[in-house]
Design a protein around this motif. Structure first.
Motif, PDB file in Angstrom:
ATOM      1  N   LEU A  46       0.963  -1.201   0.038  1.00 19.02           N
ATOM      2  CA  LEU A  46      -0.024   0.091   0.078  1.00 19.02           C
ATOM      3  C   LEU A  46       0.771   1.349   0.061  1.00 19.02           C
ATOM      4  O   LEU A  46       0.325   2.412  -0.264  1.00 19.02           O
ATOM      5  N   SER A  47       2.155   1.113  -0.029  1.00 18.42           N
ATOM      6  CA  SER A  47       3.122   2.254   0.191  1.00 18.42           C
ATOM      7  C   SER A  47       3.151   2.700  -1.294  1.00 18.42           C
ATOM      8  O   SER A  47       3.246   4.064  -1.292  1.00 18.42           O
ATOM      9  N   CYS A  48       2.939   2.002  -2.145  1.00 20.27           N
ATOM     10  CA  CYS A  48       2.876   2.497  -3.550  1.00 20.27           C
ATOM     11  C   CYS A  48       1.304   2.420  -4.167  1.00 20.27           C
ATOM     12  O   CYS A  48       1.085   2.893  -4.921  1.00 20.27           O
ATOM     13  N   HIS A  49       0.914   1.264  -3.846  1.00 17.19           N
ATOM     14  CA  HIS A  49      -0.234   0.721  -4.754  1.00 17.19           C
ATOM     15  C   HIS A  49      -1.574   1.270  -3.619  1.00 17.19           C
ATOM     16  O   HIS A  49      -2.963   1.252  -4.427  1.00 17.19           O
ATOM     17  N   GLY A  50      -1.300   1.673  -2.442  1.00 15.91           N
ATOM     18  CA  GLY A  50      -2.546   2.422  -1.786  1.00 15.91           C
ATOM     19  C   GLY A  50      -3.163   3.596  -2.468  1.00 15.91           C
ATOM     20  O   GLY A  50      -2.607   4.096  -3.189  1.00 15.91           O
ATOM     21  N   GLU A  51      -4.453   4.021  -2.434  1.00 21.07           N
ATOM     22  CA  GLU A  51      -5.247   5.198  -2.801  1.00 21.07           C
ATOM     23  C   GLU A  51      -4.534   6.212  -2.930  1.00 21.07           C
ATOM     24  O   GLU A  51      -4.598   7.015  -4.036  1.00 21.07           O
ATOM     25  N   SER A  52      -3.979   6.547  -1.832  1.00 16.73           N
ATOM     26  CA  SER A  52      -3.360   7.968  -1.832  1.00 16.73           C
ATOM     27  C   SER A  52      -1.984   8.301  -2.391  1.00 16.73           C
ATOM     28  O   SER A  52      -1.587   9.288  -2.523  1.00 16.73           O
TER      29      SER A  52
END
Length: 208
Positions: A37-43
């Motif tokens: 999620l550090s890269c693929h997370g929404e934000s």
């Protein structure tokens, strides 16, 4: 939002967080529920250029992680993002890869951000998609497990364009074990740059 709990949290801390150093993430970012999620997370997708993984087909996600792990993807010197993914994937076990793929596949489908396109561009993209893409990726770009074709409907146009350029240039889809990738590379080389822009605009507009 809480993504994992209990035993899954322990798994993240013991297996994924130590990989932060491989791609230069800070200790503050280690509080994210997953390394992914550090890269693929929404934000963070726009800043990182990473694809949306939400609701992607599980077998496809597994296959791509296995390819990164085996050096079949992310080996090109010009593919910085691919090299980062390969560095992460090589430390994952097959069970961890399956677990991650299952997690993202189970997420609700994301809505891809797209820029408005001219009607003529969308019409051109529609004709290209029907003639070149729909057979494998589905009439609504929903993907096809049997044909190893990913869902395209939630991917943003910048990422779709970049991947088609990678296939066209030989940066992706050249490994001898990657039959779907080689097929994509052959198809992509039949497209001009304007064709690429038109078809990704059509996909990004929701295949009107």
């Amino acid at each position: 939002m809480q993504y994992f709990t209990n035993g899954a949290d322990m798994w993240i801390k013991s297996r994924l967080l130590p990989l932060l150093a491989l791609i230069g993430l800070s200790t503050a970012q280690a509080t994210e529920p997953t390394l992914c999620l550090s890269c693929h997370g929404e934000s963070s997708r726009i800043a990182s250029g990473a694809p949306v993984l939400d609701a992607q087909l599980k077998p496809y996600l597994q296959k791509q992680l296995q390819q990164f792990k085996a050096g079949e993807r992310g080996a090109q010197a010009t593919d910085t993002a691919g090299q980062q993914m390969a560095a992460v994937a090589k430390n994952l076990s097959d069970a961890e890869i399956e677990r991650l793929a299952g997690y993202f596949a189970a997420l609700p489908k994301a809505v891809a951000a797209t820029e408005p396109a001219a009607a003529s561009t969308l019409d051109k993209g529609r004709r290209i998609y029907i003639g070149n893409c729909g057979t494998c990726h589905g009439a609504k770009a929903e993907g096809n497990v049997v044909l190893h074709a990913p869902a395209l409907s939630s991917l943003n146009t910048a990422y779709l364009q970049l991947q088609l350029q990678h296939f066209r240039s030989g940066q992706r889809g050249q490994h001898k074990t990657d039959k779907p990738g080689r097929q994509m590379a052959m198809m992509a080389r039949t497209l001009t740059e304007q064709d690429v822009l038109a078809v990704v605009a059509y996909i990004g507009a929701g295949l009107p």
